[in-house]
Design a protein around this motif. Sequence first.
Motif, PDB file in Angstrom:
ATOM      1  N   GLN A  47      -3.600  -1.411   2.656  1.00 51.41           N
ATOM      2  CA  GLN A  47      -4.224  -2.394   1.543  1.00 51.41           C
ATOM      3  C   GLN A  47      -2.894  -2.540   0.434  1.00 51.41           C
ATOM      4  O   GLN A  47      -2.708  -1.597  -0.428  1.00 51.41           O
ATOM      5  CB  GLN A  47      -5.437  -1.788   0.835  1.00 51.41           C
ATOM      6  N   MET A  48      -2.306  -3.669   0.419  1.00 49.29           N
ATOM      7  CA  MET A  48      -1.311  -3.845  -0.586  1.00 49.29           C
ATOM      8  C   MET A  48      -1.748  -5.270  -1.271  1.00 49.29           C
ATOM      9  O   MET A  48      -1.031  -5.677  -1.746  1.00 49.29           O
ATOM     10  CB  MET A  48       0.006  -4.156   0.034  1.00 49.29           C
ATOM     11  N   ASN A  49      -2.960  -5.652  -1.291  1.00 50.39           N
ATOM     12  CA  ASN A  49      -3.534  -6.736  -1.969  1.00 50.39           C
ATOM     13  C   ASN A  49      -4.801  -6.445  -2.743  1.00 50.39           C
ATOM     14  O   ASN A  49      -5.268  -5.452  -2.506  1.00 50.39           O
ATOM     15  CB  ASN A  49      -3.842  -7.993  -1.115  1.00 50.39           C
ATOM     16  N   ILE A  96      -4.070   7.567   2.549  1.00 52.69           N
ATOM     17  CA  ILE A  96      -3.082   7.996   1.363  1.00 52.69           C
ATOM     18  C   ILE A  96      -3.822   7.343   0.245  1.00 52.69           C
ATOM     19  O   ILE A  96      -4.612   6.612   0.319  1.00 52.69           O
ATOM     20  CB  ILE A  96      -1.614   7.279   1.761  1.00 52.69           C
ATOM     21  N   THR A  97      -3.256   7.977  -0.987  1.00 55.03           N
ATOM     22  CA  THR A  97      -3.559   7.163  -2.260  1.00 55.03           C
ATOM     23  C   THR A  97      -2.503   6.674  -2.964  1.00 55.03           C
ATOM     24  O   THR A  97      -1.878   7.514  -3.304  1.00 55.03           O
ATOM     25  CB  THR A  97      -4.535   8.412  -3.161  1.00 55.03           C
ATOM     26  N   PRO A  99      -0.332   5.238  -6.158  1.00 51.36           N
ATOM     27  CA  PRO A  99      -0.501   5.470  -7.637  1.00 51.36           C
ATOM     28  C   PRO A  99      -1.512   4.397  -8.526  1.00 51.36           C
ATOM     29  O   PRO A  99      -1.938   5.187  -9.403  1.00 51.36           O
ATOM     30  CB  PRO A  99       1.092   5.129  -8.235  1.00 51.36           C
ATOM     31  N   ASN A 100      -1.881   3.544  -8.129  1.00 50.39           N
ATOM     32  CA  ASN A 100      -2.731   2.620  -8.632  1.00 50.39           C
ATOM     33  C   ASN A 100      -4.329   2.941  -8.289  1.00 50.39           C
ATOM     34  O   ASN A 100      -5.200   2.387  -8.783  1.00 50.39           O
ATOM     35  CB  ASN A 100      -2.739   1.061  -8.337  1.00 50.39           C
ATOM     36  N   GLY A 101      -4.513   3.932  -7.569  1.00 49.57           N
ATOM     37  CA  GLY A 101      -5.690   4.503  -7.384  1.00 49.57           C
ATOM     38  C   GLY A 101      -6.317   4.041  -5.986  1.00 49.57           C
ATOM     39  O   GLY A 101      -7.223   4.509  -5.521  1.00 49.57           O
ATOM     40  N   ILE A 102      -5.670   3.014  -5.354  1.00 45.75           N
ATOM     41  CA  ILE A 102      -6.166   2.406  -3.898  1.00 45.75           C
ATOM     42  C   ILE A 102      -5.910   3.705  -2.971  1.00 45.75           C
ATOM     43  O   ILE A 102      -4.872   4.240  -2.936  1.00 45.75           O
ATOM     44  CB  ILE A 102      -5.315   1.270  -3.632  1.00 45.75           C
ATOM     45  N   ARG A 103      -7.281   3.835  -2.343  1.00 47.92           N
ATOM     46  CA  ARG A 103      -7.087   4.812  -1.129  1.00 47.92           C
ATOM     47  C   ARG A 103      -7.574   4.050   0.314  1.00 47.92           C
ATOM     48  O   ARG A 103      -8.378   3.144   0.245  1.00 47.92           O
ATOM     49  CB  ARG A 103      -8.137   5.824  -1.216  1.00 47.92           C
ATOM     50  N   THR A 358       5.390   8.189  -1.482  1.00 47.88           N
ATOM     51  CA  THR A 358       4.805   7.232  -2.343  1.00 47.88           C
ATOM     52  C   THR A 358       5.675   5.714  -1.691  1.00 47.88           C
ATOM     53  O   THR A 358       7.097   5.967  -2.040  1.00 47.88           O
ATOM     54  CB  THR A 358       5.145   7.326  -3.688  1.00 47.88           C
ATOM     55  N   PRO A 359       5.183   4.883  -1.025  1.00 51.74           N
ATOM     56  CA  PRO A 359       5.780   3.746  -0.836  1.00 51.74           C
ATOM     57  C   PRO A 359       5.903   2.650  -1.586  1.00 51.74           C
ATOM     58  O   PRO A 359       5.137   2.479  -2.287  1.00 51.74           O
ATOM     59  CB  PRO A 359       4.995   3.226   0.680  1.00 51.74           C
ATOM     60  N   ILE A 360       6.914   1.825  -1.635  1.00 51.33           N
ATOM     61  CA  ILE A 360       6.830   0.436  -2.215  1.00 51.33           C
ATOM     62  C   ILE A 360       5.948  -0.572  -1.330  1.00 51.33           C
ATOM     63  O   ILE A 360       6.007  -0.455  -0.145  1.00 51.33           O
ATOM     64  CB  ILE A 360       8.142  -0.354  -2.277  1.00 51.33           C
TER      65      ILE A 360
END
Length: 500
Positions: A47-49, A96-97, A99-103, A358-360
């Motif tokens: 989830q990057m959207n 993974i979680t 930094p913006n809280g998305i798991r 932590t990925p981009i």
Amino acid sequence: MPWAEKRYSFHKGSNSDNALDFSKRSSFIRDILLEKVYPNRIVLPMQMNFGVPAVPTVEVGESVTIGQCVGAPRPGSFAVPVHSGISGTVKEIRDITLPNGIRCPAVVIESDRKRTFHSSVYPRQDVNVSASKVRGIVKDAGIVGMGGEGIPTIAKINRARNLGVNRILVNCLQNEPFANCDHMRICETPEYIVMGAVALAGAVGVSRIDFLISESRKDDLAALQNAMELSAGDYSGYAFNIKFFKERFPQGYYGMVAKALYDVDLQEDETLESRCGAVMFNCSTVYACWEAIADNLPLTSRIVTVTGANFESHNVIAPIGTTVSDLLATVNGISRSNNRIIWGNCLTGLEITDPENTPITKTTSAVSVIPKKEIPVSSCIKCLKCTETCPEELEPGFLYDLIRRGITNRAEDEGARKCIACGICSYICPSGIDLTGAIASFAASLKGREKGKAFYAYSNAGKIDLGGISLLEVYEEEETEEQVTESDGFVLPFEGGKPV
């Protein structure tokens, strides 16, 4: 191409008259070629959207190639496909979680260093494609708003068509201090941005394209103008316009664009499309659309600014999923000791403590390294500087106090949900209070679901076959002559099947 003399801007916010002097940006190293990052592994979040996660389509031990789909939406879900930016082996699939809280699940791929592309990734023979095919390619390429919002681009296209907009806006207004990736994208590949804008205009069904550019960005203007002139004979019936904006932060946010261009203060249930008759796409998003159309390459990489206070900043092209630690390793002179690492830009980003994992993502425009400083926090002194600079004309100090005291209903009534998390109030506060953190978190809890509902109807989500594919193949196989209606009969105006 008309040249507008007017300089647009909204009121308040931050400009060059105060501490954030944009004329003194951090210097950038100008490489002959834009450096590419080749990480040993990538961590690809599903989830990057804005929406919900995709579903992994690969298994541990499976070999993958560049451009291959490794995550696809469930039927009917508000998700986008995810593709690999390296070739190698799937080592792990784990939650993974971010930094913006998305798991969400993430596919971890170890590079084989061969950089093998999927067989479907090759330049298109010609670009005479219908509007419906453009929409299908954009959907299957997994493209989202790369300026930070992360809304699936196909959802914006479909909503704009449904609401009958009259133009598209190409947002070239990146104006956070030190951020530079959009500027680099424009200067490096202006022809792809111009062509992508034409393709998106056709997909939406409009002929007017307005480029929004900061008045100080002379290089951006020259690059785009040259690309338009070189391609002048290839376009038919399109009107290009340049809209100049004053250098003010956060000018690129759609609400600020509405204020500047249309003198409209968007209400909570309004959008640029519904109120102003325009749909806006970030310039990097526009580039990604043309890359998918011309090169059959899904969204697998992006330009990221690596910036900081004590070294010269760089722009690099990195596969999506590259870890922050691998990204920082490409820049000489960075010391992680006594520094804070920010996932994003210095005002709107989030501090991270585990850069190795932590990925981009598709929306990560920058990684910032700033000195650790213990900022003394004291009680609010009622100076009202936060109120004077808030671009949404809120009273951050008052809202913070309401939220801290648990008077959340009153905070909501006072407009807390309008907060856009620009960070200006925290930056300007002489008492060192993290106003943005408190208000933005509260606002996100109020408006998250409503935004998803607003776009879901336009997501055009459907069943997508899973497996070792590049999803750009799927749409072309499924599209038939009968599916192209008269309204979809638009063809990109490049004479004679112009090669790319």
